[in-house]
Design an enzyme around this catalytic site. Structure first.
Site, short mmCIF file in Angstrom:
data_model
loop_
_atom_site.label_atom_id
_atom_site.label_comp_id
_atom_site.label_asym_id
_atom_site.label_seq_id
_atom_site.Cartn_x
_atom_site.Cartn_y
_atom_site.Cartn_z
N TYR A 20 -16.59 1.78 -19.55
CA TYR A 20 -17.78 2.39 -18.95
C TYR A 20 -18.49 3.29 -19.96
CZ TYR A 20 -16.38 1.20 -14.15
OH TYR A 20 -16.07 0.54 -12.99
N TYR A 76 -9.99 -3.56 -16.35
CA TYR A 76 -9.51 -2.45 -17.20
C TYR A 76 -8.32 -1.76 -16.53
CZ TYR A 76 -12.38 0.34 -13.98
OH TYR A 76 -12.93 0.89 -12.86
N ARG A 125 -7.75 -2.65 -12.71
CA ARG A 125 -8.82 -2.96 -11.75
C ARG A 125 -9.32 -4.39 -11.99
NH1 ARG A 125 -11.98 -0.05 -8.86
NH2 ARG A 125 -11.43 -1.72 -7.47
N HIS A 128 -15.31 -5.72 -11.30
CA HIS A 128 -16.06 -5.31 -10.11
C HIS A 128 -17.36 -4.64 -10.48
CE1 HIS A 128 -13.79 -1.71 -11.23
NE2 HIS A 128 -14.80 -1.02 -10.72
N HIS A 174 -19.95 -1.75 -8.74
CA HIS A 174 -20.14 -0.76 -7.67
C HIS A 174 -21.55 -0.90 -7.12
CE1 HIS A 174 -16.55 1.74 -8.81
NE2 HIS A 174 -16.80 1.22 -10.01
#
Lengths: 242, 206
Positions: free
Chosen positions: A108, A147, A157, A160, A162
């Site tokens: 991120y 990640y 995770r 995905h 959000h």
């Protein structure tokens, strides 16, 4: 005065509970007392409105909205598209949809993310758009990577995106996550598994939509979002409560 | 067999996660991408009414500040009208009524400047005391938490408020009352939110 039509009660057995010991962060952040149930007043049936002054046309193109001129982010080019509907199956037009995600390596662009996968200089990782008159929306982006995260020592995770959706009432406000069809990490994810009902999890998994792909360019996933539906005011309910 | 009702199910909530700022407040995540971020203009300079500041902290079950919260506020204007087609009338230009704020990464403090809302119609009995609706998301919060901020100096209206009076435990009502203070001539309401513990804030299923 006619009472405002209420939004259908949230199915709290369908949504994840506040407390789930396997999603460790929820343990100290979950209210312990029961929620107090309110009938909707004007405070709940209204909500913020957004217009095209609030967003720019490029805001829904994550491939371009942070890239240097002539460059683009690394990763599998995808289109995410679908409709925002209510529980009555009606489209929710003119509502703001915001998205954020990791880059193709699972990193991120956030000062608190220290994962060793590199930042992509051409990828910001956020976008926003307003649904059209049919409730339709789309984004173009790259597929996010999986990640690792600190929960149990080896949790990962699934890929995905959000999503944040407003609807037309503060009672409809929703944040969720979209997963990708066929991802083997979905089944073992403690955040996914905060949701008890398998059908509710299935509703968070976007389907590969080959009909919407752009040949020789981008693959597509379809993701419909359902917000709370609203009761029509055929008869007033009896006078009590708030 | 019976007929099918054919309702859709609401999409299930998932936590906003630790990186919610990227999507909803990218400047705080550390980068500049949009012409204008959303949620800073809850009550512009033209908004009528008493200018106030609202501040607080969100506290977890260990007594520690939660430093990665995002809060959204939704409120009526000084006349008790929401900026919405069903909000009860027209609001003045520059009043939006919706704000978005994040907590400070180091301290967990949050705050925003707005105008004090007026009272709004209740659903059935009597008006609702002036209040700001709050919605709270963060890592570890699986579905956004709804609460309401009421004002300490509206004791009479609060006593008659239909929502506060729904809370069976009178001492829990106090968790929704912001304390009025003054700082450098400005009115500041303090509203700390406790996610757990004896003084747990009242949260609503709206």
């Amino acid at each position: 005065m006619t009472k405002p039509g209420e939004y259908y009660q949230r199915d709290r057995m369908w949504h994840p509970p506040a407390y789930d010991k396997d999603y460790k962060t929820s343990v100290t952040r979950s209210p312990q007392y029961s929620l107090i149930s309110l009938q909707n007043s004007v405070s709940e049936i209204t909500g913020p409105t957004f217009g095209h002054n609030d967003v720019d046309p490029l805001d829904n193109d994550l491939i371009k909205n942070y890239a240097q001129p002539g460059q683009s982010p690394i990763g599998e080019r995808i289109i995410v598209h679908g409709r925002v509907l209510d529980e009555n199956g009606r489209p929710v037009p003119n509502t703001l949809v915001e998205v954020w995600q990791a880059n193709a390596g699972g990193r991120y662009r956030h000062k608190k993310d220290t994962y060793l996968a590199p930042i992509d200089p051409n990828f910001g990782g956020c976008g926003r758009t307003i649904t059209d008159e049919n409730g339709y929306y789309f984004f173009r982006t790259v597929k996010p990577g999986a990640y690792p995260w600190r929960n149990w020592v080896n949790d990962w995770r699934p890929a995905h995106i959000h999503l944040s959706i407003f609807g037309h009432a503060f009672a409809q406000r929703l944040i969720t996550q979209m997963y990708f069809e066929g991802d083997p990490l979905i089944a073992s994810c403690p955040i996914v598994n905060t949701i008890r009902d398998k059908a509710a999890v299935g509703q968070l998994i976007a389907a590969l939509d080959k009909n919407a792909t752009i040949p020789l360019d981008s693959i597509a996933y379809k993701f419909d979002i359902v917000l709370r539906g609203r009761r029509s005011t055929m008869f007033e309910n009896r006078l009590e409560g708030n | 067999m019976t007929q099918s009702l054919d309702y859709l199910k609401e999409t299930a909530s998932q936590t906003a996660g630790p990186y919610v700022h990227i999507g909803l407040a990218p400047g705080a995540a550390g980068f500049d991408i949009y012409r204008q971020e959303l949620g800073w203009d809850i009550a512009g300079p033209n908004a009528r009414g008493e200018r106030i500041r609202v501040e607080g902290i969100v506290i977890d079950g260990t007594g520690s500040p939660v430093k990665d919260v995002l809060l959204e506020a939704w409120q009526a204007n000084a006349d008790g009208i929401y900026a919405h087609p069903e909000g009860g009338g027209e609001v003045e230009d520059g009043f939006r009524g919706w704000g978005r704020v994040i907590t400070d990464f180091a301290t967990g403090e949050w705050g925003f400047d707005t105008v004090k809302p007026g009272s709004t119609p209740g659903r059935n009995i009597g008006p609702q005391a002036p209040h700001i609706n709050l919605w709270i998301v963060a890592r570890g919060i699986n579905i956004g938490l709804n609460t309401r901020l009421y004002f300490e100096d509206e004791a009479e209206a609060n006593a008659a408020d239909p929502v506060l009076n729904l809370i069976e435990w009178e001492r829990r009502r106090a968790t929704l009352i912001a304390k009025r203070t003054e700082r450098d001539g400005q009115t500041v309401y303090r509203f700390d939110i406790r996610l757990q513990g004896e003084e747990e804030t009242v949260f609503f299923d709206i």
